[in-house]
Design an enzyme around this catalytic site. Structure first.
Site, mmCIF file in Angstrom:
data_model
loop_
_atom_site.group_PDB
_atom_site.id
_atom_site.type_symbol
_atom_site.label_atom_id
_atom_site.label_comp_id
_atom_site.label_asym_id
_atom_site.label_seq_id
_atom_site.Cartn_x
_atom_site.Cartn_y
_atom_site.Cartn_z
ATOM 1 N N LYS A 248 49.058 48.117 40.338
ATOM 2 C CA LYS A 248 48.597 47.515 39.086
ATOM 3 C C LYS A 248 47.232 48.099 38.707
ATOM 4 C CE LYS A 248 48.085 42.913 36.934
ATOM 5 N NZ LYS A 248 48.054 41.454 37.155
ATOM 6 N N SER B 227 50.861 38.876 33.670
ATOM 7 C CA SER B 227 50.220 40.116 33.289
ATOM 8 C C SER B 227 50.727 41.327 34.065
ATOM 9 C CB SER B 227 48.710 39.996 33.495
ATOM 10 O OG SER B 227 48.395 39.915 34.877
ATOM 11 N N SER C 191 50.808 35.482 37.078
ATOM 12 C CA SER C 191 50.961 36.883 36.680
ATOM 13 C C SER C 191 51.805 37.729 37.621
ATOM 14 C CB SER C 191 49.583 37.535 36.523
ATOM 15 O OG SER C 191 49.022 37.176 35.289
#
Lengths: 505, 495
Positions: B78, B158, B182
């Site tokens: 990420k 997210s 997320s």
């Protein structure tokens, strides 16, 4: 505790056109914790490095960096608290104080707002022998120092030096218990002395290791007593804060100026604005720091990167057990143990190393005499040459050896001063020097008698005069001392001169 | 045989150790898959050369017999994780071009174990979003589509890039972070497993902070076993993160027996929302049945303060974010706005932040500054913290009463289309987190497991919430659910 009995000093009174005024002072002292590493990063705190050389990723607030508390700094804060006889809070919390400034890379300062590590304590501020002010300390909290912004190196650019960013500070907050400009300076002096004894702060004011924000207000006689009774700040005047003072002399001058400034405003029918001011040592005046007061909302909240700081009572106890003897205790002990005056004890205790030096000299000797020599001769000489006790060219053992010779009657006080000069400039063992240079005082009565007889025989007229008027015998004493190269025992000479002249005691 | 990029971590590990294939071959397959999947916009920085070099190093370690479980396993990271020398922007313009000179602890641990980095994955800007639409890189398109409907769907957020990449077999696994859901919500939307560990299990050092008291990194994987293996690699105390816990890390994979007989699974009535789609209701019932069939005891429980969790979360998280994001000021790194002669310091801050932050980030910074401001602190921030304590107590009481884990839906709906939710009503988007934020507020571990499909052919996930530090038992509960649910759902490739 061995606190000496003392009286409170009288507050400073300013005679105004409308009557008398008094001043009320509270202080926030920022003391840099004597740690080699910063409060939350491993970066060095070494003074005098090039710009931005003492900066870690944490100090520069790089993304994803996290603070980790420095245990040593916590210990120093606890030491400071214990040294001020304060309550140590086993649980304290770090908060974020949010504001934007280029020398504050995180955009917040990590500080302790609601739950400081140290609670209420006190500082006994000595004003004169037997006179001292007990100033209450409200709290001590730990916080990060900010960096330095430099706006005047370039017309278009600003520069930032982050070397100080994140350096550990203790903020020591007093109650408004200080009642005069001199007391304000003495408060800082005493606080600095205690912190230096503890080793928690080096107290170097030139390097910015100790700075004071001084809150000053004025009031009418009686108002302060009402405040102490009720705790109502409303009965006191509006205060101004003089920021970043790093000299006792300037603190005293700034408070005095500020008190007079406020009194003048009030007597003129005006009103004192609560504001932050700076002291200009060149002009000897304070001036407002901001043209318009910016309302800061620091949005304090607990720093979620740091768990509450929880320390164990056993650790605090261990720190307490390791504390050195503090100035007040040491002073009381020196008076009791060595019979020195309170004034001399105060001078000797100003610095821990100086007191240690004195005690080494005084050990097993006449304490008062040792104090005289240490204070008047040694300290006097050190001061004159701008030296610290640690730089003294003469050791305590040397000075002690010299005092032994004096006490044994091997040398006279006059010779002792000569010996002091030799030890100061050349060094060496006092006894050996005295022996090698023939400085030993003559106590052999026969030798002195012979010298006395000779001087009398050579000066028959003067001898007659002195027999008639015994006060003239001093001249003979001087001549005999001269004849013996100053080494004769003066008491012995005096007695033998009188005997030689036939003067009755 | 399965394409190498479609392998699970466990399959890759076992095959690599047997010598069935090399790390380089798996990595090659992933690089090819990634290059063919630009339409998903999952990878925002590709590091194929680095990946191949790391794969070769892994092969050498494998040959030498020094092969931790993650050795030779290609993963995606990420964009929130700082990776040394590789762009880390948190999907924000304000960090445009930022290449950290340091490696986050979590990724450092992966690389130390020999894992291979394929690149950085798209996400909502600063992890603020539930659909990946707030990214400065543009949204990620889910590899999933509704049956008979070509509209692009959200992979969730997210960690949308991570979820899409794992689901589409662009990598074997990915790191995610979870502040309010997320990891779990995008995992549920894309049919993969997402684990948010107990707060403090994984170091936050080197992870761009959103809300420090809630953020936690975790694995996003194809199977529960993979989640166990990857968590093993990244977990553990870190002296650089004071909030990481000095708690021993057990052997998570060894706990995966699939045997949940006698486990007490709580079903909280407060998670049954008005207007919840029937398919979610049905999925939840199915989950209860699957665990009951496996021998677990299903008990009804109450977590009475659940309804206050979302408002409390949307006070606490923005409050911390408003402070955490203050460092992005244009002074030291990242974007600095161009200034005009006469502009001052304040202009530098205001312009840089105005240009660098997107709308959602600005909204949350403003909310956060507001709830912390003088006069409002007690009414908002302090009150939210009290709610947080009550929510934590709800869970403690349930666990004290003998509940071992808690079963809820992971999301209140299946994946929605890009642009469909929250355009003019941010709160509609925030409601996506309704089942997940409680866990972050309480600091608990929770896992999202794919458990079924809806009528439109989209995957749905169930959430299991565990006791603090109880990831091993939680993973085993998830394993039972996974076993009952059958083979993992795979999207049909349209890209």
């Amino acid at each position: 505790m061995l606190d000496l009995a003392h009286d409170e000093p009288t507050p400073k009174v300013y005679a105004g056109l409308t009557g008398d005024w008094e001043v009320v002072i509270g202080m926030e002292v920022h003391a840099q914790i004597a740690s080699k590493a910063k409060l939350f990063s491993g970066a060095s705190t070494e003074f005098g490095r090039g710009p931005n050389e003492n900066v870690s990723l944490v100090d520069a607030a790089m993304p994803g960096m996290l603070p980790v508390i420095n245990r040593f700094c916590v210990e120093q804060a606890v030491r400071a608290g214990l040294g001020l006889k304060a309550k140590i809070n086993l649980r304290s919390v770090f908060d974020r104080k949010n504001y934007f400034y280029p020398d504050l890379p995180q955009g917040y300062q990590i500080s302790q707002f609601k739950h400081p590590i140290v609670g209420e304590g006190e500082v006994l501020v000595d004003m004169a022998p037997g006179v001292a002010r007990r100033v209450r300390v409200e709290r001590i909290h730990m916080e990060q120092d900010a960096g330095k912004s430099i706006h005047d190196l370039d017309p278009a650019l600003s520069f930032v030096d982050l070397n100080r960013t994140g350096v550990a500070l203790m903020e020591i907050v007093s109650r408004p218990d200080i009642r005069g400009p001199e007391e304000a300076a003495e408060y800082v002096r005493k606080l600095r002395q205690i912190l230096r004894y503890l080793g928690a702060c080096d107290g170097n004011m030139q390097e910015g290791s100790l700075r004071a924000d001084v809150n000053v207000s004025v009031c009418k006689p009686g108002d302060y007593e009402r405040f102490r009774e009720t705790g109502d700040f409303g009965v006191l005047g509006t205060r101004c804060e003089i920021k970043n003072m790093n000299s006792m002399r300037f603190i005293q001058a700034a408070v005095d100026f500020e008190a007079r400034r406020q009194i003048a405003i009030l007597e003129d029918g005006g009103k004192v604005d609560q504001e932050t001011r700076l002291y200009d040592p060149g002009k000897g005046e304070t001036r407002s720091m901001r043209s318009k007061e910016e309302a800061h909302d620091y949005r304090y909240f607990p720093d979620p990167d740091l768990l509450p700081l929880v320390i164990e009572q056993a650790w605090v106890d261990a720190i307490e057990a390791s504390l050195p003897e503090l100035p007040d205790d040491k002073k009381a002990r020196l008076i009791a143990q060595y019979g020195v005056t309170e004034y001399d004890a105060g001078v000797l205790c100003a610095d821990r190393a100086a007191a240690d030096f004195y005690e080494t000299v005084a050990h097993g000797r006449d304490g008062k005499q040792a104090a005289n020599w240490v204070i008047n001769e040694l300290f006097g000489r050190l001061n004159k040459q701008g030296l610290d006790i640690g730089d003294s060219p003469m050791s305590a053992a040397q000075l002690g050896g010299m005092l032994d010779l004096l006490a044994n009657g091997d040398i006279s006080g006059k010779i002792a001063k000569e010996l002091f000069e030799i030890l100061w400039s050349e060094g060496g063992d006092p006894a050996e020097i005295v022996a090698a240079r023939g400085m030993r005082q003559v106590t052999d009565a026969g030798a002195i008698e012979a010298a006395v007889a000779q001087v009398i025989a050579e000066n028959p007229e003067k001898a007659e005069q002195a027999k008639a008027k015994p006060s003239l015998s001093g001249w003979f004493v001087g001549q005999v001392m001269k004849a013996t190269g100053g080494k004769a025992n003066p008491q012995a000479v005096q007695a033998l001169v009188k005997a030689g002249l036939g003067i009755d005691e | 045989m399965t394409a190498l990029n479609a392998l699970t971590i466990a399959e890759a590990r076992d095959g690599l150790r047997r010598g069935d294939f090399s790390a380089r071959e798996i990595t090659d397959a992933c690089i090819t898959a990634i290059d063919a999947a630009d339409a998903l916009n999952a990878f925002v920085t590709k590091t194929p050369e680095k990946a191949l070099a790391m794969a070769d190093a892994a092969d050498a370690r494998l040959k030498a017999g020094d092969a931790p479980a993650m050795c030779g396993v290609p993963v995606g990271i990420k964009d929130l994780f700082c990776t040394e020398g590789v762009r880390a922007q948190a999907a924000s313009d304000i960090l445009r071009g930022f290449k950290p000179p340091y490696e986050s602890t979590v990724t450092r641990r992966l690389w130390d174990d020999g894992a291979v980095m394929l690149g950085k994955l798209n996400m909502d800007e600063f992890a603020m979003g539930s659909s990946n639409e707030t990214s400065a890189y543009g949204p990620v398109a889910s590899p999933w589509r509704r049956r008979g409907d070509n509209r692009p769907l959200t992979p969730g957020g997210s960690s949308g890039g991570s979820a899409a990449a794992v689901s589409a077999d662009l990598c074997l696994a990915a790191t995610g972070t979870d502040t309010g859901g997320s990891i779990r919500q995008p995992a549920a939307f894309t049919g993969i497993v997402g684990l948010k560990p107990t707060y403090g299990r994984c170091s936050r050092w080197g992870v761009v902070a959103f809300a420090s008291s809630l953020d936690q990194a975790g694995p996003m994987t194809k199977t529960v076993r993979d989640a166990a293996i990857m968590l093993q690699a990244i977990a553990g105390e870190d002296a650089k993160d004071s909030t990481s816990a000095p708690i021993p890390v057990p052997d998570f994979e060894a706990a995966l027996t699939g045997d949940v007989r006698g486990r007490r699974i709580g079903v909280p009535k407060e998670y049954r929302l008005d207007g919840m789609p029937a398919e979610i209701e049905a999925l939840w019932a199915k989950g209860r049945a699957m665990l009951a069939d496996a021998g677990a005891e299903i008990v009804d429980i109450s977590l009475p303060h659940t309804k206050y969790a979302l408002p409390a979360y949307y006070i606490i998280a923005p409050a911390e974010a408003s402070s955490n994001l203050a460092r992005y000021d244009g002074v030291r790194y990242g974007l600095r706005a161009e200034l005009q002669p006469g502009d001052d310091m304040t202009d530098l801050y205001e312009r840089s932040r105005a240009e660098g932050f997107g709308a959602e980030v600005k909204r949350r910074v403003m909310i956060g500054a507001y709830v912390l401001s003088a006069g409002y602190y007690d009414a908002y921030y302090l009150r939210a913290q009290k709610v947080r304590t009550l929510i934590r107590r709800d869970f403690e009481q349930a666990f004290d009463a003998g509940v071992d884990a808690i079963l809820t839906p992971a999301t209140p709906s299946a994946a929605f289309a890009l642009g469909e939710v929250g355009g003019d009503d941010p709160v509609a988007m925030y409601l996506n987190d309704v089942f997940t934020v409680t866990v972050n507020l309480a600091g608990l571990p929770a896992i999202s497991v794919p458990a079924g499909m809806n009528e439109a052919g989209l995957p749905l996930g169930l959430q299991l919430i565990g006791q603090p530090w109880g990831e091993a038992a939680l993973l085993n509960d998830a394993c039972a659910l996974e076993n009952a649910a059958g083979a993992r759902p795979r999207p049909g490739a349209w890209w």
